[in-house]
Design an enzyme around this catalytic site. Structure first.
Site, PDB file in Angstrom:
ATOM      1  N   SER A 152       0.759  -1.191   0.100  1.00 28.46           N
ATOM      2  CA  SER A 152      -0.035  -0.118  -0.109  1.00 28.46           C
ATOM      3  C   SER A 152       0.904   1.195  -0.172  1.00 28.46           C
ATOM      4  O   SER A 152       2.092   1.121   0.267  1.00 28.46           O
ATOM      5  CB  SER A 152      -0.812   0.070   0.991  1.00 28.46           C
ATOM      6  N   TYR A 165      -2.372  -0.960  10.558  1.00 31.44           N
ATOM      7  CA  TYR A 165      -2.408  -1.141   8.924  1.00 31.44           C
ATOM      8  C   TYR A 165      -1.443  -0.690   8.353  1.00 31.44           C
ATOM      9  O   TYR A 165      -0.519  -1.265   7.713  1.00 31.44           O
ATOM     10  CB  TYR A 165      -3.627  -0.578   8.548  1.00 31.44           C
TER      11      TYR A 165
HETATM   12  C1  BGC Z   1      -6.064   1.434   1.840  1.00 30.73           C
HETATM   13  C2  BGC Z   1      -7.226   2.401   1.310  1.00 30.73           C
HETATM   14  C3  BGC Z   1      -6.746   3.995   1.352  1.00 30.73           C
HETATM   15  C4  BGC Z   1      -5.613   3.945   0.646  1.00 30.73           C
HETATM   16  C5  BGC Z   1      -5.072   5.393   0.365  1.00 30.73           C
HETATM   17  C6  BGC Z   1      -5.009   1.747   0.866  1.00 30.73           C
HETATM   18  O1  BGC Z   1      -3.899   0.859   1.382  1.00 30.73           O
HETATM   19  O2  BGC Z   1      -6.562   0.131   1.834  1.00 30.73           O
HETATM   20  O3  BGC Z   1      -8.441   2.367   2.426  1.00 30.73           O
HETATM   21  O4  BGC Z   1      -7.709   4.626   0.853  1.00 30.73           O
HETATM   22  O5  BGC Z   1      -4.535   3.017   0.871  1.00 30.73           O
HETATM   23  O6  BGC Z   1      -5.009   5.996   1.661  1.00 30.73           O
END
Ligand code: BGC
Length: 266
Positions: A152, A165
């Site tokens: 991400s 996360y």
């Molecule tokens: C997340 C999303 C988020 C994006 C940007 C991703 O890794 O799962 O929820 O919108 O990152 O912030």
């Protein structure tokens, strides 16, 4: 270059929806036989399998919790039983359990780390063990195997209210690069994709109405991404078109990771 993954077997974890489903579709469209792993949604997974088969592709759906060692073993066994080998792993399963740090429970911390980080370790390890039992098949790929970790933008962008996360994705970055360093000489390629804001179910709130307007301020390219944007990168990284790409993270984020707040002189 026309991309063909014919003769190759791809396992996509968390493929019943969102980015995983998009990746499975993309890989199948290029000729790979696809294992559509799901955690708790057999129906959409089976629908995707039916869709792939109807288009002339090969696919099966297999349920497994990627954070559990024995279930990952079973997932691999089901893959081999159906297709006899494994060439491509898309370690995609991931979830969010958001809360301000002072309210974040240990349970929600553990769930996110277990799925997003430990799950990627367990799946990568299982894939690597399987690759070691196979031979390079130059007729289908120059590599012995390929692993793509779904990371991400939050592997580099800190994210208040989402520390579990962001920590998991920061972990994925060094997990990926350390594995890449370790197994490269076996002709196994390991890379990550770091999506930004993509229009998927996990993001419905953030990508509609006024929230979308706010979100677009963070995206220099000026649009929210689609699952297809990520699938295109998955297919490329899984193919020989990227054969010299190893240990890299491809940001598919419309520039979200470019510190867009600094566009107007900070
Ligand atoms: C997340 C999303 C988020 C994006 C940007 C991703 O890794 O799962 O929820 O919108 O990152 O912030």
């Amino acid at each position: 270059m026309l991309i063909s993954l014919k003769g190759q077997v791809a396992l996509v974890t968390g493929a019943s929806s969102g980015l995983g489903a998009g990746a499975a579709r993309g890989l199948a469209a290029c000729g790979a036989a696809v294992v559509v792993n799901y955690h708790s949604q057999p129906e959409p997974a089976q629908n995707l399998v039916d869709e792939i088969r109807a288009a002339g592709g090969q696919a099966i759906a297999v349920g497994a919790d990627v954070s559990k060692e024995d279930e990952v073993d079973k997932l691999l066994a089901a893959t081999l039983k159906a297709f006899g080998r494994l060439d491509i792993l898309i370690a995609n399963s991931g979830l969010q359990k958001d809360a301000p740090i002072t309210e974040l429970s240990l349970e929600d911390w553990n769930t996110v780390i277990n799925v997003n980080l430990t799950g990627q370790f367990l799946c990568a390890r299982a894939a690597l063990r399987q690759f070691a039992k196979q031979e390079i098949r130059p007729d289908i790929s120059r590599a012995l195997g390929k692993i793509i970790h779904m990371s991400s933008v939050h592997q580099v962008i800190p994210w208040a209210g989402h520390v579990n996360y962001a920590a998991s994705k920061g972990g994925v970055d060094l997990l990926m690069r350390s594995i890449a360093q370790e197994v490269g000489e076996q002709r196994i390629r390991v890379n990550s994709i770091a999506p930004g804001a993509i229009r998927t179910a996990i993001n419905t709130k953030a990508t509609s109405g006024d929230a979308e307007k706010d979100l677009l301020k963070l995206i220099p390219y000026g649009r929210v991404g689609e699952a297809q944007d990520v699938a295109n990168a998955v297919v490329w990284l899984a193919s020989d078109a990227s054969d010299y790409v190893h240990g890299a993270t491809l940001f598919i984020d419309g520039g979200m990771s470019l510190y867009p707040e600094f566009r107007n002189n900070g």
